[in-house]
Design a protein around this motif. Structure first.
Motif, PDB file in Angstrom:
ATOM      1  N   ALA A 128     -19.344  21.153  -6.473  1.00 42.09           N
ATOM      2  CA  ALA A 128     -19.843  19.943  -5.926  1.00 42.09           C
ATOM      3  C   ALA A 128     -19.930  19.619  -4.539  1.00 42.09           C
ATOM      4  O   ALA A 128     -21.126  19.122  -3.797  1.00 42.09           O
ATOM      5  CB  ALA A 128     -18.995  18.697  -6.915  1.00 42.09           C
ATOM      6  N   GLU A 129     -18.838  19.847  -3.879  1.00 42.97           N
ATOM      7  CA  GLU A 129     -18.950  19.837  -2.265  1.00 42.97           C
ATOM      8  C   GLU A 129     -20.010  20.543  -1.676  1.00 42.97           C
ATOM      9  O   GLU A 129     -20.757  20.157  -0.819  1.00 42.97           O
ATOM     10  CB  GLU A 129     -17.380  19.889  -1.899  1.00 42.97           C
ATOM     11  N   ALA A 130     -20.024  22.056  -2.091  1.00 39.42           N
ATOM     12  CA  ALA A 130     -20.854  22.690  -1.172  1.00 39.42           C
ATOM     13  C   ALA A 130     -22.431  22.432  -1.755  1.00 39.42           C
ATOM     14  O   ALA A 130     -23.305  22.443  -0.971  1.00 39.42           O
ATOM     15  CB  ALA A 130     -20.761  24.257  -1.783  1.00 39.42           C
ATOM     16  N   LEU A 131     -22.555  21.828  -3.126  1.00 39.93           N
ATOM     17  CA  LEU A 131     -23.922  21.532  -3.607  1.00 39.93           C
ATOM     18  C   LEU A 131     -24.368  20.426  -2.808  1.00 39.93           C
ATOM     19  O   LEU A 131     -25.654  20.387  -2.356  1.00 39.93           O
ATOM     20  CB  LEU A 131     -23.685  21.213  -5.014  1.00 39.93           C
ATOM     21  N   ILE A 132     -23.545  19.446  -2.788  1.00 38.00           N
ATOM     22  CA  ILE A 132     -23.985  18.240  -1.988  1.00 38.00           C
ATOM     23  C   ILE A 132     -24.194  18.287  -0.482  1.00 38.00           C
ATOM     24  O   ILE A 132     -25.252  17.817  -0.060  1.00 38.00           O
ATOM     25  CB  ILE A 132     -22.827  16.821  -2.261  1.00 38.00           C
ATOM     26  N   THR A 133     -23.361  19.098   0.075  1.00 33.03           N
ATOM     27  CA  THR A 133     -23.655  19.296   1.561  1.00 33.03           C
ATOM     28  C   THR A 133     -24.967  20.215   1.609  1.00 33.03           C
ATOM     29  O   THR A 133     -25.711  19.905   2.675  1.00 33.03           O
ATOM     30  CB  THR A 133     -22.406  20.227   2.157  1.00 33.03           C
ATOM     31  N   GLY A 134     -25.312  21.061   0.933  1.00 33.76           N
ATOM     32  CA  GLY A 134     -26.320  21.774   1.088  1.00 33.76           C
ATOM     33  C   GLY A 134     -27.736  21.091   0.689  1.00 33.76           C
ATOM     34  O   GLY A 134     -28.849  21.298   1.284  1.00 33.76           O
ATOM     35  N   ALA A 135     -27.667  20.372  -0.266  1.00 29.60           N
ATOM     36  CA  ALA A 135     -28.660  19.461  -0.799  1.00 29.60           C
ATOM     37  C   ALA A 135     -29.035  18.096   0.284  1.00 29.60           C
ATOM     38  O   ALA A 135     -29.999  17.814   0.192  1.00 29.60           O
ATOM     39  CB  ALA A 135     -28.465  18.843  -2.134  1.00 29.60           C
ATOM     40  N   LEU A 136     -28.083  17.831   0.680  1.00 31.96           N
ATOM     41  CA  LEU A 136     -28.045  16.489   1.677  1.00 31.96           C
ATOM     42  C   LEU A 136     -27.635  17.023   2.864  1.00 31.96           C
ATOM     43  O   LEU A 136     -26.515  16.460   3.173  1.00 31.96           O
ATOM     44  CB  LEU A 136     -27.451  15.379   1.213  1.00 31.96           C
ATOM     45  N   PRO A 137     -28.213  17.689   3.730  1.00 32.51           N
ATOM     46  CA  PRO A 137     -27.683  18.352   4.966  1.00 32.51           C
ATOM     47  C   PRO A 137     -27.400  17.028   5.924  1.00 32.51           C
ATOM     48  O   PRO A 137     -26.594  17.408   6.972  1.00 32.51           O
ATOM     49  CB  PRO A 137     -28.821  19.093   5.527  1.00 32.51           C
ATOM     50  N   GLU A 138     -27.984  16.132   6.023  1.00 33.80           N
ATOM     51  CA  GLU A 138     -27.921  15.189   7.075  1.00 33.80           C
ATOM     52  C   GLU A 138     -26.714  14.008   6.669  1.00 33.80           C
ATOM     53  O   GLU A 138     -26.350  12.942   7.247  1.00 33.80           O
ATOM     54  CB  GLU A 138     -29.119  14.134   7.312  1.00 33.80           C
ATOM     55  N   THR A 139     -26.260  14.459   5.535  1.00 27.65           N
ATOM     56  CA  THR A 139     -25.037  13.178   4.919  1.00 27.65           C
ATOM     57  C   THR A 139     -23.598  13.719   5.709  1.00 27.65           C
ATOM     58  O   THR A 139     -23.259  14.756   5.910  1.00 27.65           O
ATOM     59  CB  THR A 139     -24.722  13.625   3.463  1.00 27.65           C
ATOM     60  N   SER A 140     -22.940  12.514   5.969  1.00 31.42           N
ATOM     61  CA  SER A 140     -21.733  12.872   6.796  1.00 31.42           C
ATOM     62  C   SER A 140     -20.648  13.241   6.014  1.00 31.42           C
ATOM     63  O   SER A 140     -20.691  13.258   4.595  1.00 31.42           O
ATOM     64  CB  SER A 140     -21.412  11.249   7.264  1.00 31.42           C
ATOM     65  N   PRO A 141     -19.485  13.813   6.391  1.00 32.27           N
ATOM     66  CA  PRO A 141     -18.667  14.500   5.865  1.00 32.27           C
ATOM     67  C   PRO A 141     -17.788  13.517   4.819  1.00 32.27           C
ATOM     68  O   PRO A 141     -17.569  13.729   3.850  1.00 32.27           O
ATOM     69  CB  PRO A 141     -17.389  15.098   6.615  1.00 32.27           C
ATOM     70  N   ALA A 142     -17.771  12.210   5.250  1.00 34.34           N
ATOM     71  CA  ALA A 142     -17.068  11.049   4.482  1.00 34.34           C
ATOM     72  C   ALA A 142     -18.037  10.614   3.524  1.00 34.34           C
ATOM     73  O   ALA A 142     -17.483  10.563   2.233  1.00 34.34           O
ATOM     74  CB  ALA A 142     -17.146   9.851   5.403  1.00 34.34           C
ATOM     75  N   ASP A 143     -19.292  10.821   3.521  1.00 35.57           N
ATOM     76  CA  ASP A 143     -20.100  10.445   2.570  1.00 35.57           C
ATOM     77  C   ASP A 143     -20.157  11.533   1.277  1.00 35.57           C
ATOM     78  O   ASP A 143     -20.424  11.193  -0.033  1.00 35.57           O
ATOM     79  CB  ASP A 143     -21.576  10.116   2.733  1.00 35.57           C
ATOM     80  N   VAL A 144     -20.088  12.774   1.888  1.00 35.55           N
ATOM     81  CA  VAL A 144     -20.044  13.837   0.847  1.00 35.55           C
ATOM     82  C   VAL A 144     -18.738  13.746   0.132  1.00 35.55           C
ATOM     83  O   VAL A 144     -18.739  13.879  -1.208  1.00 35.55           O
ATOM     84  CB  VAL A 144     -19.994  15.039   1.501  1.00 35.55           C
ATOM     85  N   GLU A 145     -17.820  13.381   0.708  1.00 37.20           N
ATOM     86  CA  GLU A 145     -16.233  13.342  -0.022  1.00 37.20           C
ATOM     87  C   GLU A 145     -16.483  12.127  -1.038  1.00 37.20           C
ATOM     88  O   GLU A 145     -16.017  12.279  -2.177  1.00 37.20           O
ATOM     89  CB  GLU A 145     -15.284  12.941   0.930  1.00 37.20           C
ATOM     90  N   LYS A 146     -17.164  11.039  -0.757  1.00 33.80           N
ATOM     91  CA  LYS A 146     -17.087  10.027  -1.621  1.00 33.80           C
ATOM     92  C   LYS A 146     -18.055  10.235  -2.813  1.00 33.80           C
ATOM     93  O   LYS A 146     -17.877  10.055  -3.855  1.00 33.80           O
ATOM     94  CB  LYS A 146     -17.999   8.720  -0.946  1.00 33.80           C
ATOM     95  N   ARG A 147     -19.295  11.033  -2.493  1.00 36.57           N
ATOM     96  CA  ARG A 147     -20.113  11.506  -3.610  1.00 36.57           C
ATOM     97  C   ARG A 147     -19.214  12.498  -4.567  1.00 36.57           C
ATOM     98  O   ARG A 147     -19.468  12.493  -5.607  1.00 36.57           O
ATOM     99  CB  ARG A 147     -21.262  12.257  -3.282  1.00 36.57           C
TER     100      ARG A 147
END
Length: 288
Positions: A128-147
């Protein structure tokens, strides 16, 4: 603390009841809007459950519909009050698909078709972390963790000891072949998927490439069904900037029929587990 009351479902049930009262009265949404000096779109949003509704709104609408039974008015006003409480997901801040989470939280069963990725309820945290990071490249690490945290919390429905979500997932082969993160991560994800597929309330079927064209070729969708017979089923289609929720019986029926065709063309549950295992072993060999 978040209430156990599901505000999304309360709004939806309240909206359905208000629509029923309007139709019994023989009035159009436009006529009601004119009486209350509000926009027609507000009445529509209140009825489809996509907008918070105040007790004053309920009182005014009941007045227009000439509801004389105070018990009905009080019941509807209580539903309005409940619908303004916060669900567990509000603790994570602004979640773009919060309406869907509310529906999923209360659903009894979920049928999902995924053409590109492993369904969210069946993902490992690392995937999930790798997927969200790749799909939403402008998302901050904090927002990735929240998602990711929200996704993991949603998965509690699958592992609930009592009344777990009945989940049926048809997954395109491309979702298994797409390397999200690295091959070790994919091996871990597919092994996890295989384990979950053995739960009695979870069915996973893979749609292989060699099946060619199929009814799900247009993309991802999910069908949610609810334990209360008064709650109509919902077809959810995720978009980039907005989501689509289909509740008309004809729409739900069409997508349900399409899903049956997908299930018929996909590998059965045993074949799917073998198929997933073979791909996982391939990732293990490739990773060395």
């Amino acid at each position: 603390m978040a209430s156990s009351v599901n505000p999304t479902v309360r709004r939806r049930r309240l909206g359905q009841e208000l629509r029923r009262l309007r139709e019994v009265k023989g009035m159009t949404a436009e006529e009601v809007a004119e009486r209350l000096l509000v926009s027609q779109s507000k009445i529509s949003r209140l009825e489809n459950g996509r907008r918070s509704i105040s007790q004053r709104d309920v009182r005014d609408l009941c007045g227009v519909y000439e509801v004389e039974d105070n018990r009905i008015v009080e019941s509807l006003m209580q539903m309005a009050k409940d619908s303004r409480q916060q669900g567990w997901w509000h603790a994570f801040g602004d979640i773009p698909y919060s309406v869907y989470i509310g529906l999923e939280t209360d659903a009894a069963s979920l049928r999902v078709y995924e053409p590109q990725v492993v369904p969210g309820l069946l993902q490992t945290r690392r995937y999930a972390e790798a997927l969200i990071t790749g799909a939403l490249p402008e998302t901050s690490p904090a927002d990735v963790e929240k998602r990711v945290s929200v996704r993991v919390r949603r998965q509690e429905r699958v592992n609930a000891p009592e009344q777990p979500l009945r989940l049926w997932a048809v997954i395109d082969e491309s979702a298994l072949r797409r390397v999200v993160g690295d091959r070790n991560l994919m091996r871990e994800q597919l092994e996890f998927l295989g384990e979950l597929s053995q739960l009695p309330h979870v069915t996973v079927q893979v749609l292989p490439f060699d099946m060619g064209a199929h009814p799900g070729i247009s993309g991802h969708y999910a069908i949610l069904e609810f334990p209360d017979a008064t709650d109509s089923s919902v077809v959810y289609i995720e978009g980039v900037t907005s989501d689509l929720y289909l509740e008309k019986a004809n729409d739900v029926q069409k997508y349900s029929v399409m899903y049956e065709h997908l299930r018929a063309q996909a590998l059965n549950a045993d074949q799917t587990r073998e198929f997933i295992s073979d791909i996982a072993k391939g990732y293990a060999r490739a990773a060395g």
